[in-house]
Design a protein around this motif. Structure first.
Motif, PDB file in Angstrom:
ATOM      1  N   VAL A   1      70.511  66.578  66.871  1.00 33.01           N
ATOM      2  CA  VAL A   1      69.335  66.294  67.696  1.00 33.01           C
ATOM      3  C   VAL A   1      68.131  67.016  67.087  1.00 33.01           C
ATOM      4  N   GLU A   2      67.068  66.267  66.820  1.00 36.73           N
ATOM      5  CA  GLU A   2      65.843  66.827  66.246  1.00 36.73           C
ATOM      6  C   GLU A   2      64.935  67.311  67.380  1.00 36.73           C
ATOM      7  N   GLU A   3      64.674  68.607  67.413  1.00 39.04           N
ATOM      8  CA  GLU A   3      63.904  69.195  68.513  1.00 39.04           C
ATOM      9  C   GLU A   3      62.480  69.581  68.128  1.00 39.04           C
ATOM     10  N   GLU A   4      62.171  69.615  66.841  1.00 36.55           N
ATOM     11  CA  GLU A   4      60.845  70.060  66.404  1.00 36.55           C
ATOM     12  C   GLU A   4      59.893  68.899  66.182  1.00 36.55           C
ATOM     13  N   TYR A   5      60.328  67.889  65.428  1.00 35.58           N
ATOM     14  CA  TYR A   5      59.482  66.759  65.087  1.00 35.58           C
ATOM     15  C   TYR A   5      59.800  65.555  65.974  1.00 35.58           C
ATOM     16  N   VAL A   6      58.856  64.584  65.994  1.00 37.95           N
ATOM     17  CA  VAL A   6      59.090  63.335  66.717  1.00 37.95           C
ATOM     18  C   VAL A   6      58.899  62.157  65.769  1.00 37.95           C
ATOM     19  N   ARG A   7      59.562  61.060  66.072  1.00 40.42           N
ATOM     20  CA  ARG A   7      59.475  59.867  65.230  1.00 40.42           C
ATOM     21  C   ARG A   7      58.334  58.966  65.663  1.00 40.42           C
ATOM     22  N   ALA A   8      58.193  58.736  66.972  1.00 43.54           N
ATOM     23  CA  ALA A   8      57.193  57.785  67.476  1.00 43.54           C
ATOM     24  C   ALA A   8      56.898  58.098  68.935  1.00 43.54           C
ATOM     25  N   SER A   9      55.737  57.642  69.390  1.00 41.53           N
ATOM     26  CA  SER A   9      55.354  57.848  70.783  1.00 41.53           C
ATOM     27  C   SER A   9      55.046  56.513  71.438  1.00 41.53           C
ATOM     28  N   ILE A  10      55.095  56.484  72.752  1.00 38.54           N
ATOM     29  CA  ILE A  10      54.754  55.270  73.490  1.00 38.54           C
ATOM     30  C   ILE A  10      53.294  54.926  73.203  1.00 38.54           C
ATOM     31  N   GLY A  11      53.044  53.682  72.854  1.00 34.52           N
ATOM     32  CA  GLY A  11      51.716  53.253  72.453  1.00 34.52           C
ATOM     33  C   GLY A  11      51.517  53.288  70.954  1.00 34.52           C
TER      34      GLY A  11
ATOM     35  N   ASN B   1      57.170  54.251  60.187  1.00 33.05           N
ATOM     36  CA  ASN B   1      58.169  54.822  61.093  1.00 33.05           C
ATOM     37  C   ASN B   1      59.286  55.500  60.306  1.00 33.05           C
ATOM     38  N   TYR B   2      59.675  54.871  59.212  1.00 33.11           N
ATOM     39  CA  TYR B   2      60.786  55.405  58.425  1.00 33.11           C
ATOM     40  C   TYR B   2      60.345  56.601  57.600  1.00 33.11           C
ATOM     41  N   ALA B   3      59.099  56.596  57.150  1.00 27.10           N
ATOM     42  CA  ALA B   3      58.565  57.773  56.467  1.00 27.10           C
ATOM     43  C   ALA B   3      58.543  58.967  57.426  1.00 27.10           C
ATOM     44  N   ALA B   4      58.152  58.707  58.681  1.00 25.89           N
ATOM     45  CA  ALA B   4      58.092  59.775  59.682  1.00 25.89           C
ATOM     46  C   ALA B   4      59.469  60.314  60.026  1.00 25.89           C
ATOM     47  N   SER B   5      60.507  59.489  59.832  1.00 24.15           N
ATOM     48  CA  SER B   5      61.860  59.905  60.199  1.00 24.15           C
ATOM     49  C   SER B   5      62.571  60.689  59.100  1.00 24.15           C
ATOM     50  N   LEU B   6      62.020  60.692  57.893  1.00 20.68           N
ATOM     51  CA  LEU B   6      62.731  61.297  56.766  1.00 20.68           C
ATOM     52  C   LEU B   6      62.949  62.796  56.925  1.00 20.68           C
ATOM     53  N   ILE B   7      61.973  63.482  57.519  1.00 25.86           N
ATOM     54  CA  ILE B   7      62.108  64.933  57.640  1.00 25.86           C
ATOM     55  C   ILE B   7      63.283  65.293  58.550  1.00 25.86           C
ATOM     56  N   GLY B   8      63.494  64.511  59.591  1.00 26.87           N
ATOM     57  CA  GLY B   8      64.636  64.745  60.468  1.00 26.87           C
ATOM     58  C   GLY B   8      65.945  64.498  59.757  1.00 26.87           C
ATOM     59  N   ALA B   9      65.987  63.427  58.963  1.00 25.93           N
ATOM     60  CA  ALA B   9      67.194  63.118  58.204  1.00 25.93           C
ATOM     61  C   ALA B   9      67.490  64.207  57.178  1.00 25.93           C
ATOM     62  N   GLU B  10      66.441  64.718  56.516  1.00 28.09           N
ATOM     63  CA  GLU B  10      66.624  65.775  55.530  1.00 28.09           C
ATOM     64  C   GLU B  10      67.145  67.059  56.185  1.00 28.09           C
ATOM     65  N   LYS B  11      66.579  67.397  57.331  1.00 28.34           N
ATOM     66  CA  LYS B  11      67.034  68.594  58.042  1.00 28.34           C
ATOM     67  C   LYS B  11      68.489  68.452  58.469  1.00 28.34           C
ATOM     68  N   ALA B  12      68.831  67.273  58.972  1.00 26.64           N
ATOM     69  CA  ALA B  12      70.204  67.042  59.424  1.00 26.64           C
ATOM     70  C   ALA B  12      71.183  67.143  58.257  1.00 26.64           C
ATOM     71  N   GLU B  13      70.849  66.515  57.148  1.00 27.37           N
ATOM     72  CA  GLU B  13      71.733  66.544  55.982  1.00 27.37           C
ATOM     73  C   GLU B  13      71.907  67.969  55.459  1.00 27.37           C
TER      74      GLU B  13
END
Length: 354
Positions: A175-185, A195-207
């Motif tokens: 579970v990523e608690e520091e960064y967010v991928r997207a917001s409503i609106g 969206n996928y560029a924004a998600s990479l940091i979470g994937a890197e941290k998880a890996e």
């Protein structure tokens, strides 16, 4: 439609070593937009594009894509799964990103011709398919923050195996608690590149922490589950099969929808099916009370992927003994059987290419 056949076909890859997205067929489909209209689709040899350093997409990120699959059956016929829904979602993404919509029917006909041309590239082993990647990018050579006036649409084909290297073994997600991928609106419900560029940091941290993927929470309160980096997410809590509701920041997954429709039409034992907001507090409470029976992800690439561990606030929650659960197995077997023609298609999802 113009078709240019390559004079230098590539050697086919070893089907036992496909992985995901590593190999590309000999040809691709290309279509150009300028002066307010789309040109005709064309099949050309797979090759690099020539692109100027000032091209709009490189600076302002106007780019969207889709993912679908084609299958070859034992009788030699070829089918695609829910391709109309992919093109519908792509046009929805185009509207959100100020990009031009396209007429899906001629593009689909051209895609079918491309697939037939590349028939020998379609793998037939377990978990294998021909992955279809429609993409649209801004193609105007100009610096200035405004929607492009030129676009390039193209479709790549790639023979693929299981998305995750461990196949159908349960994955570990953090579970990523520091960064967010997207917001409503924002652009969360569009399948856009940002969206996928924004998600990479979470994937890197998880890996880096020993997990396979990350699980995103909502941008406002950081408490509600949204989606995994490459999949929508489901939970089985007691006798409820639940997935987060589409609130505008979550991609409306086609495989997610397929799972919901299968469960609502056929049912599974005495389980109920829900789309609602799910908080991590609820997941933790369900885990501690023994009611969190299963979790799994859904997506075109992975189809159905069991989740065996969820890492949250410094501890790992082992789900279902780290094994695939009965609901997950039922959905994987049912959806893949429909895709491959081993179970009747009662939904009108499968379309014959040849």
């Amino acid at each position: 439609m113009k078709v240019t056949v390559t004079k230098q076909p590539k050697a086919k890859p070893d089907s036992s070593k496909l992985g995901f997205g590593k190999f590309y067929t000999d040809h691709m489909l290309v279509m150009e937009y300028e002066r307010g209209k789309w040109g005709e689709p064309e099949i050309v040899p797979y090759a690099p594009f020539s692109i100027a350093p000032a091209t709009n997409v490189l600076h302002y990120g106007q780019g969207i894509f889709e993912g679908a699959k084609a299958y070859k059956r034992a009788d030699g016929s070829i089918t695609v799964f829910r391709i109309d829904d992919n093109f519908k979602r792509m046009n929805n993404s185009a509207r959100r990103m100020c990009m031009p919509e396209f007429d899906a029917e001629p593009v689909k006909r051209a895609l079918f011709e491309l697939i037939k041309l590349e028939e020998d590239w379609i793998p037939t082993g377990e978990g294998q398919a021909l992955y279809i990647r429609p993409t649209m990018v801004a193609d105007e050579e100009v610096l200035g923050v405004h929607a492009s006036k030129r676009y390039k649409f193209f479709i790549l084909l790639s023979p693929v195996g299981f998305y995750y290297a461990n196949g159908m073994q349960p994955t570990k997600i953090l579970v990523e608690e520091e960064y967010v991928r997207a917001s409503i609106g924002g652009t969360g419900e569009a399948k856009c590149m940002g969206n996928y560029a924004a998600s990479l940091i979470g994937a890197e941290k998880a890996e880096a922490a020993g997990y396979d993927q990350c699980l995103w929470l909502d941008a406002s309160e950081r408490k509600y589950v949204e989606e995994v980096g490459s999949m929508n997410i489901f939970f089985v809590i007691d006798k409820e099969i639940v997935t987060p509701a589409l609130v505008g920041s979550i991609l409306p997954g086609i495989t997610r929808n397929s799972c919901l429709q299968v469960l609502k039409k056929y049912g599974f034992k005495d389980y109920t099916v829900s789309e609602r907001r799910v908080s991590m507090d609820e997941i933790v409470a369900a885990y501690e009370s023994g009611k969190l029976k299963e979790s799994f992800g859904s997506g075109t690439a992975a189809v159905i992927s069991p989740v065996g561990v969820i890492g949250y606030k410094g501890r790992d929650m082992l789900i279902g003994g780290g094994k695939m659960g009965e609901v997950t197995e039922y959905l994987y077997n049912t959806v893949t059987a429909i895709q491959r023609g081993m179970k009747p298609d009662d939904f009108g999802w499968v379309e014959k290419v040849k």
